[in-house]
Design a protein around this motif. Structure first.
Motif, PDB file in Angstrom:
ATOM      1  N   GLY A   8       0.829  -1.192   0.000  1.00 55.07           N
ATOM      2  CA  GLY A   8       0.000   0.000   0.000  1.00 55.07           C
ATOM      3  C   GLY A   8       0.865   1.244   0.000  1.00 55.07           C
ATOM      4  O   GLY A   8       1.988   1.242  -0.499  1.00 55.07           O
ATOM      5  N   ASN A   9       0.360   2.317   0.599  1.00 52.98           N
ATOM      6  CA  ASN A   9       1.047   3.606   0.545  1.00 52.98           C
ATOM      7  C   ASN A   9       0.838   4.352   1.850  1.00 52.98           C
ATOM      8  O   ASN A   9       0.168   5.373   1.901  1.00 52.98           O
ATOM      9  CB  ASN A   9       0.512   4.428  -0.636  1.00 52.98           C
ATOM     10  N   TRP A  10       1.420   3.811   2.929  1.00 57.10           N
ATOM     11  CA  TRP A  10       1.226   4.398   4.239  1.00 57.10           C
ATOM     12  C   TRP A  10       1.634   5.863   4.268  1.00 57.10           C
ATOM     13  O   TRP A  10       0.992   6.695   4.903  1.00 57.10           O
ATOM     14  CB  TRP A  10       2.010   3.614   5.286  1.00 57.10           C
ATOM     15  N   ALA A  39      -2.100   1.755   4.553  1.00 59.98           N
ATOM     16  CA  ALA A  39      -2.992   2.639   3.794  1.00 59.98           C
ATOM     17  C   ALA A  39      -3.007   2.171   2.341  1.00 59.98           C
ATOM     18  O   ALA A  39      -1.953   1.907   1.755  1.00 59.98           O
ATOM     19  CB  ALA A  39      -2.538   4.087   3.886  1.00 59.98           C
ATOM     20  N   PHE A  40      -4.206   2.088   1.751  1.00 59.21           N
ATOM     21  CA  PHE A  40      -4.342   1.554   0.405  1.00 59.21           C
ATOM     22  C   PHE A  40      -5.120   2.494  -0.500  1.00 59.21           C
ATOM     23  O   PHE A  40      -6.079   3.139  -0.072  1.00 59.21           O
ATOM     24  CB  PHE A  40      -5.039   0.192   0.450  1.00 59.21           C
ATOM     25  N   LYS A  41      -4.707   2.529  -1.750  1.00 55.99           N
ATOM     26  CA  LYS A  41      -5.369   3.332  -2.775  1.00 55.99           C
ATOM     27  C   LYS A  41      -6.583   2.551  -3.272  1.00 55.99           C
ATOM     28  O   LYS A  41      -6.432   1.438  -3.798  1.00 55.99           O
ATOM     29  CB  LYS A  41      -4.396   3.606  -3.920  1.00 55.99           C
ATOM     30  N   LYS A  67      -6.489  -8.785   0.254  1.00 60.31           N
ATOM     31  CA  LYS A  67      -7.517  -7.805  -0.108  1.00 60.31           C
ATOM     32  C   LYS A  67      -7.022  -6.826  -1.162  1.00 60.31           C
ATOM     33  O   LYS A  67      -7.789  -6.382  -2.017  1.00 60.31           O
ATOM     34  CB  LYS A  67      -7.970  -7.044   1.143  1.00 60.31           C
ATOM     35  N   TYR A  68      -5.715  -6.494  -1.108  1.00 63.01           N
ATOM     36  CA  TYR A  68      -5.154  -5.514  -2.040  1.00 63.01           C
ATOM     37  C   TYR A  68      -3.894  -6.083  -2.709  1.00 63.01           C
ATOM     38  O   TYR A  68      -2.804  -5.527  -2.571  1.00 63.01           O
ATOM     39  CB  TYR A  68      -4.779  -4.228  -1.294  1.00 63.01           C
ATOM     40  N   PRO A  69      -4.006  -7.186  -3.434  1.00 58.27           N
ATOM     41  CA  PRO A  69      -2.804  -7.823  -4.009  1.00 58.27           C
ATOM     42  C   PRO A  69      -2.045  -6.940  -4.988  1.00 58.27           C
ATOM     43  O   PRO A  69      -0.821  -7.077  -5.121  1.00 58.27           O
ATOM     44  CB  PRO A  69      -3.362  -9.073  -4.697  1.00 58.27           C
ATOM     45  N   LEU A  70      -2.723  -6.047  -5.673  1.00 60.39           N
ATOM     46  CA  LEU A  70      -2.051  -5.197  -6.653  1.00 60.39           C
ATOM     47  C   LEU A  70      -1.167  -4.146  -5.989  1.00 60.39           C
ATOM     48  O   LEU A  70      -0.387  -3.472  -6.675  1.00 60.39           O
ATOM     49  CB  LEU A  70      -3.083  -4.507  -7.553  1.00 60.39           C
ATOM     50  N   GLN A  71      -1.281  -4.012  -4.668  1.00 69.35           N
ATOM     51  CA  GLN A  71      -0.473  -3.015  -3.976  1.00 69.35           C
ATOM     52  C   GLN A  71       0.629  -3.655  -3.129  1.00 69.35           C
ATOM     53  O   GLN A  71       1.080  -3.096  -2.136  1.00 69.35           O
ATOM     54  CB  GLN A  71      -1.372  -2.099  -3.148  1.00 69.35           C
ATOM     55  N   TRP A  72       1.068  -4.840  -3.565  1.00 66.56           N
ATOM     56  CA  TRP A  72       2.231  -5.497  -2.966  1.00 66.56           C
ATOM     57  C   TRP A  72       3.468  -4.964  -3.686  1.00 66.56           C
ATOM     58  O   TRP A  72       3.656  -5.184  -4.874  1.00 66.56           O
ATOM     59  CB  TRP A  72       2.106  -7.011  -3.151  1.00 66.56           C
TER      60      TRP A  72
END
Length: 242
Positions: A73-75, A184-186, A227-232
């Protein structure tokens, strides 16, 4: 990254290939978003804070605390929340680009509430962290990467053993201050979702606090990755034993 999407997330071959492209594209977006938010450039970003009250409670407890995150994500884009916590944030990072990053952070924040603690071989960072926690401040660090020679422990992550650094969790069990896992996730082009877990005080390492904190962190991290695999954004073979 292809192997991650194909065998860990278990996407089809074509979906895994497309996900590699989407992952890099989102990573580029998050880098731009990070600069926009931290530099105070006018924007249309919106945020959901799932657990903000937990961080405020951590601050008001007067004990200081540790925030553990990951390259997921993008903390940093939610860093403007720091200004609402009414305490000093100490960011722990590896040596290297820390002087340039520190100058950048001070330029953005005015140096009022952000301090950089550099990990060094002489262990001086331990004293800096101890000093920060003694002043009831927050210490924020990533707990999913390590340098050669660092002590690690294997934990089951997405179905296969992976190595995690012991250091952040040893600090948590040694200082026995509240610990929260933050991410934090987009979720859309202009919307982010921040998560902060309930602060927890872990017992000493001999009482199982080290292992317990690692298990808890890996569990939460795996939940967010699914939940957010594209943000690994760990761009190396995370499960390699080398």
């Amino acid at each position: 990254m292809y192997r991650f999407f194909r065998y860990k997330v278990q996407y089809s071959r074509w979906r895994a290939m497309a996900s590699v492209y989407r992952n890099i594209y989102i990573f580029g977006q998050t880098l731009i978003d990070k600069v926009v938010v931290m530099a105070g450039i006018p924007n249309r970003f919106s945020f959901d804070f799932d657990g903000e009250e937990r961080l405020h409670a951590m601050v008001s407890s007067g004990k200081g605390g540790i925030l553990l995150s990951a390259h997921l994500g993008n903390w940093e884009v939610a860093g403007h929340l720091f200004t609402r916590l009414n305490t000093r944030i100490n960011i722990v990072m590896f040596d290297g680009e820390h002087e340039r990053i520190k100058s950048y952070l001070e330029g953005v924040t005015g140096g009022r509430n952000v301090n950089v603690i550099v990990l060094k071989d002489d262990l001086s960072h331990i004293y800096a962290i101890n000093d920060a926690l003694g002043k009831q401040e927050l210490v924020c660090m990533h707990a999913d990467r390590f340098l050669a020679g660092n002590k690690t422990a294997e934990k089951m992550f997405l179905g296969e053993p992976a190595r995690f650094p012991i250091g952040p969790f040893l600090l948590a069990s040694t200082f026995r201050v509240p610990v929260s896992f933050v991410f934090a996730f987009k979720e859309t082009a202009t919307h982010y979702h921040l998560y902060a877990t309930d602060p927890k005080v872990y017992p000493g390492a001999k009482q199982g606090g080290l292992d317990q904190s690692m298990e808890d962190f890996v569990s939460v991290m795996e939940e967010k990755v699914r939940k957010y695999p594209l943000q690994w954004f760990n761009y190396y073979d995370f499960w390699s034993k080398d």
